[in-house]
Motif scaffolding. Structure first.
Motif, PDB file in Angstrom:
ATOM      1  N   GLU A  22       9.858  -6.464  -1.832  1.00 54.51           N
ATOM      2  CA  GLU A  22       8.593  -5.885  -1.366  1.00 54.51           C
ATOM      3  C   GLU A  22       7.897  -5.093  -2.476  1.00 54.51           C
ATOM      4  OE1 GLU A  22       8.090  -6.586   2.162  1.00 54.51           O
ATOM      5  OE2 GLU A  22       6.050  -6.225   1.449  1.00 54.51           O
ATOM      6  N   ILE A  23       8.676  -4.393  -3.304  1.00 57.69           N
ATOM      7  CA  ILE A  23       8.044  -3.533  -4.337  1.00 57.69           C
ATOM      8  C   ILE A  23       7.765  -4.281  -5.643  1.00 57.69           C
ATOM      9  CG2 ILE A  23       9.010  -1.365  -3.422  1.00 57.69           C
ATOM     10  CD1 ILE A  23      11.084  -1.410  -5.635  1.00 57.69           C
ATOM     11  N   GLN A  24       8.218  -5.521  -5.734  1.00 58.67           N
ATOM     12  CA  GLN A  24       8.034  -6.291  -6.972  1.00 58.67           C
ATOM     13  C   GLN A  24       6.567  -6.329  -7.438  1.00 58.67           C
ATOM     14  OE1 GLN A  24      10.725  -9.524  -7.124  1.00 58.67           O
ATOM     15  NE2 GLN A  24      10.941  -8.615  -9.159  1.00 58.67           N
ATOM     16  N   SER A  25       5.669  -6.551  -6.511  1.00 64.78           N
ATOM     17  CA  SER A  25       4.259  -6.681  -6.894  1.00 64.78           C
ATOM     18  C   SER A  25       3.684  -5.351  -7.378  1.00 64.78           C
ATOM     19  CB  SER A  25       3.443  -7.213  -5.720  1.00 64.78           C
ATOM     20  OG  SER A  25       3.457  -6.288  -4.659  1.00 64.78           O
ATOM     21  N   VAL A  26       4.310  -4.246  -6.982  1.00 63.32           N
ATOM     22  CA  VAL A  26       3.848  -2.935  -7.454  1.00 63.32           C
ATOM     23  C   VAL A  26       4.075  -2.838  -8.968  1.00 63.32           C
ATOM     24  CG1 VAL A  26       4.130  -0.435  -7.230  1.00 63.32           C
ATOM     25  CG2 VAL A  26       4.365  -1.892  -5.193  1.00 63.32           C
ATOM     26  N   TRP A  27       5.189  -3.415  -9.428  1.00 69.22           N
ATOM     27  CA  TRP A  27       5.460  -3.434 -10.875  1.00 69.22           C
ATOM     28  C   TRP A  27       4.481  -4.352 -11.602  1.00 69.22           C
ATOM     29  CZ3 TRP A  27       8.881  -0.478  -8.628  1.00 69.22           C
ATOM     30  CH2 TRP A  27       9.581   0.442  -9.421  1.00 69.22           C
ATOM     31  N   ASP A  28       4.061  -5.388 -10.901  1.00 74.95           N
ATOM     32  CA  ASP A  28       3.120  -6.316 -11.540  1.00 74.95           C
ATOM     33  C   ASP A  28       1.739  -5.696 -11.709  1.00 74.95           C
ATOM     34  OD1 ASP A  28       5.184  -8.115 -11.502  1.00 74.95           O
ATOM     35  OD2 ASP A  28       4.518  -9.100  -9.636  1.00 74.95           O
ATOM     36  N   ASN A  29       1.299  -4.951 -10.671  1.00 73.46           N
ATOM     37  CA  ASN A  29      -0.097  -4.495 -10.745  1.00 73.46           C
ATOM     38  C   ASN A  29      -0.264  -3.008 -11.071  1.00 73.46           C
ATOM     39  OD1 ASN A  29       0.378  -3.114  -8.342  1.00 73.46           O
ATOM     40  ND2 ASN A  29      -0.408  -4.767  -7.063  1.00 73.46           N
ATOM     41  N   ASN A 226      -4.772  16.597   0.341  1.00 68.95           N
ATOM     42  CA  ASN A 226      -4.227  15.361  -0.200  1.00 68.95           C
ATOM     43  C   ASN A 226      -3.121  14.900   0.735  1.00 68.95           C
ATOM     44  OD1 ASN A 226      -3.114  13.281  -1.618  1.00 68.95           O
ATOM     45  ND2 ASN A 226      -2.395  14.523  -3.332  1.00 68.95           N
ATOM     46  N   ALA A 227      -3.332  13.819   1.426  1.00 70.45           N
ATOM     47  CA  ALA A 227      -2.352  13.369   2.419  1.00 70.45           C
ATOM     48  C   ALA A 227      -2.202  11.857   2.397  1.00 70.45           C
ATOM     49  CB  ALA A 227      -2.778  13.842   3.805  1.00 70.45           C
ATOM     50  N   LYS A 228      -2.312  11.281   1.204  1.00 70.11           N
ATOM     51  CA  LYS A 228      -2.310   9.820   1.095  1.00 70.11           C
ATOM     52  C   LYS A 228      -0.907   9.234   1.148  1.00 70.11           C
ATOM     53  CE  LYS A 228      -4.269   9.793  -2.938  1.00 70.11           C
ATOM     54  NZ  LYS A 228      -4.369  11.245  -3.221  1.00 70.11           N
ATOM     55  N   MET A 229      -0.790   8.055   1.728  1.00 66.02           N
ATOM     56  CA  MET A 229       0.470   7.317   1.730  1.00 66.02           C
ATOM     57  C   MET A 229       0.569   6.489   0.446  1.00 66.02           C
ATOM     58  SD  MET A 229       1.928   4.446   4.396  1.00 66.02           S
ATOM     59  CE  MET A 229       2.484   5.579   5.638  1.00 66.02           C
ATOM     60  N   THR A 230       1.756   6.475  -0.157  1.00 69.98           N
ATOM     61  CA  THR A 230       1.940   5.721  -1.404  1.00 69.98           C
ATOM     62  C   THR A 230       2.311   4.258  -1.113  1.00 69.98           C
ATOM     63  OG1 THR A 230       4.325   6.054  -1.586  1.00 69.98           O
ATOM     64  CG2 THR A 230       2.912   7.807  -2.467  1.00 69.98           C
ATOM     65  N   GLU A 231       2.273   3.442  -2.163  1.00 69.44           N
ATOM     66  CA  GLU A 231       2.655   2.031  -2.027  1.00 69.44           C
ATOM     67  C   GLU A 231       4.135   1.882  -1.670  1.00 69.44           C
ATOM     68  OE1 GLU A 231      -0.403   0.761  -1.661  1.00 69.44           O
ATOM     69  OE2 GLU A 231       0.172  -1.008  -2.821  1.00 69.44           O
ATOM     70  N   PHE A 232       4.965   2.807  -2.176  1.00 67.81           N
ATOM     71  CA  PHE A 232       6.412   2.710  -1.906  1.00 67.81           C
ATOM     72  C   PHE A 232       6.715   2.996  -0.440  1.00 67.81           C
ATOM     73  CE2 PHE A 232       5.892   3.343  -6.367  1.00 67.81           C
ATOM     74  CZ  PHE A 232       6.792   2.451  -6.914  1.00 67.81           C
ATOM     75  N   GLN A 233       5.975   3.940   0.112  1.00 63.34           N
ATOM     76  CA  GLN A 233       6.114   4.219   1.542  1.00 63.34           C
ATOM     77  C   GLN A 233       5.682   2.995   2.356  1.00 63.34           C
ATOM     78  OE1 GLN A 233       3.721   7.945   1.015  1.00 63.34           O
ATOM     79  NE2 GLN A 233       5.103   8.795   2.538  1.00 63.34           N
ATOM     80  N   ALA A 234       4.526   2.435   1.967  1.00 67.14           N
ATOM     81  CA  ALA A 234       4.010   1.269   2.691  1.00 67.14           C
ATOM     82  C   ALA A 234       5.006   0.111   2.625  1.00 67.14           C
ATOM     83  CB  ALA A 234       2.656   0.851   2.120  1.00 67.14           C
ATOM     84  N   CYS A 235       5.640  -0.071   1.456  1.00 69.02           N
ATOM     85  CA  CYS A 235       6.633  -1.153   1.306  1.00 69.02           C
ATOM     86  C   CYS A 235       7.815  -0.930   2.245  1.00 69.02           C
ATOM     87  CB  CYS A 235       7.129  -1.229  -0.134  1.00 69.02           C
ATOM     88  SG  CYS A 235       5.928  -1.976  -1.252  1.00 69.02           S
ATOM     89  N   MET A 236       8.287   0.316   2.346  1.00 72.63           N
ATOM     90  CA  MET A 236       9.395   0.601   3.259  1.00 72.63           C
ATOM     91  C   MET A 236       8.957   0.332   4.697  1.00 72.63           C
ATOM     92  SD  MET A 236      12.521   1.492   3.715  1.00 72.63           S
ATOM     93  CE  MET A 236      13.171   2.308   2.263  1.00 72.63           C
ATOM     94  N   GLY A 237       7.729   0.728   5.010  1.00 74.42           N
ATOM     95  CA  GLY A 237       7.206   0.487   6.354  1.00 74.42           C
ATOM     96  C   GLY A 237       7.128  -1.000   6.665  1.00 74.42           C
TER      97      GLY A 237
END
Ligand SMILES: *Cc1c(COP(=O)(O)O)cnc(C)c1O
Length: 366
Positions: A22-29, A226-237
């Motif tokens: 799930e987090i692979q694309s985060v490393w790409d972009n 500041n209350a934003k959700m990160t990409e890592f949280q979204a990936c876990m979700g």
């Protein structure tokens, strides 16, 4: 004899490989936060799962609740229940408003609608009930009072993710509902939360509220946070959403096992399961009536602890009894009683049914 060691909860994790994919694309972009592609995908999937049109993601449920209070422009007094986690009351206080505490129903532990009207004053702007342990609030009664007096309704649905009532999503109630995706909840994104809301016009306010009030690159239009959700949280979700039906299925088995062992025992009260509700099996709470059970809640908790079984006095104390300066305690006799008698027993996705048996045996052992 081998000492048992059963925690009261244990966060569920997807297979590591799945999270890794799930987090692979985060490393790409290299897009880590600020509404990236995973955030967008998570929003889309949640809307579908919850059958709603409008959702905003947050870094935790508490800030989603504060966002709701502020975006809906509540003022003055908010009628809520003291039988909840500190967050609910804190969100009202932190927004500069006054919590007014309404008592609860003795079986569902949710707000008792017959006690709301007596608490309404000219300063009341909203009702903020809690779906305690996933027990559904009496939303029809609450809604009709809100209509009659022109009040907003925000549900603290932190315990209620995925619940359906007669086929209707629990997210589709009131002006807004807050879900918590904290690690300890049935469904989580490590930390995280969402606000589901009725009026689409709130979208811009919520987006800027969680990002310092920024409207566009040169404009900041409100005092915000500041209350934003990160990409890592979204990936876990995203991973956990994929596995959610299995999660709920295995928790359901554990709860059924608990009910079989403890459901008919004198002195132990369980919330009744209401027909038509599809539960998420978030918690298993027993209310201990000492005169009938022969032990108090505190004695039972102590006994279980001595056997290596962890429990939680959830919710004790009431939020109306927290030592927060300026907080006015109010008499809510049923909530006070339940709070002194309630104990939540171990429940998590991969709890072994043999461990549920052990817990029940220990509960009933004299
Ligand atoms: C967990 C919880 C919250 C707060 O959620 P976070 O995501 O931890 O900020 C609020 N209300 C209730 C009833 C909760 O259980």
């Amino acid at each position: 004899m081998k000492q048992t060691n059963i925690p009261v909860m244990r966060p569920h994790l997807p297979p590591l490989e799945e999270y890794y994919r799930e987090i692979q694309s985060v490393w790409d972009n290299h897009w880590l936060t600020n509404s990236g592609p995973k955030h967008t995908e998570f929003e889309t999937q949640l809307k579908r799962y919850l059958s709603v049109d409008n959702i905003a993601l947050f870094t935790n449920g508490h800030l989603a609740l504060e966002a709701a209070i502020q975006a809906l422009e509540l003022t003055g007094e908010v009628i809520t229940s003291p039988y909840t986690f500190a967050s609910t009351t804190q969100a009202i206080l932190h927004s500069g408003l006054t919590p007014v505490f309404c008592d609860i129903s003795p079986d569902s532990y949710t707000m008792d609608p017959s006690k709301i009207e007596a608490l309404i004053t000219p300063r009341t702007s909203a009702i903020l009930p809690i779906h305690v342990y996933g027990n559904v609030c009496d939303y029809e009664a609450i809604d009709s009072i809100a209509q009659k007096y022109g009040l907003k309704v925000i549900y603290d649905a932190a315990h209620a993710f995925g619940i359906r009532v007669n086929g209707k999503s629990i997210a589709d109630l009131g002006d807004a509902s807050m879900f918590s995706f904290h690690a300890t909840k049935v469904f989580h994104s490590i930390e995280g939360g969402a606000l589901v809301y009725r009026r689409p016009e709130l979208e811009d306010i919520l987006r800027s509220w969680k990002n310092f009030g920024i409207v566009d690159v040169e404009r900041v239009e409100r005092v915000a946070t500041n209350a934003k959700m990160t990409e890592f949280q979204a990936c876990m979700g995203l991973c956990n959403l994929r596995n959610l039906s299995q999660t709920m299925e295995s928790r359901k088995k554990a709860v059924q096992r608990y009910r079989n062992h403890l459901g008919q025992h004198p002195g132990l009260l369980l919330s009744p399961e209401v027909p038509g509700v599809t539960y998420n099996y978030a918690y298993f709470a027993v209310q201990v009536i000492p005169e009938e059970f022969g032990e108090s809640r505190d004695e039972l908790a102590q006994k279980l602890e001595s056997k290596g079984i962890q429990t939680r006095k959830y919710f004790y104390p009431l939020t109306s009894q927290l030592s927060i300066p300026g907080l006015k305690a109010q008499h809510t006799p049923i909530a006070e009683k339940v709070s002194s008698q309630i104990l939540t027993l171990p429940l998590y996705t991969d709890i072994a049914l043999e461990d549920v048996d052990k817990v029940c045996e220990a509960v009933l052992e004299k």
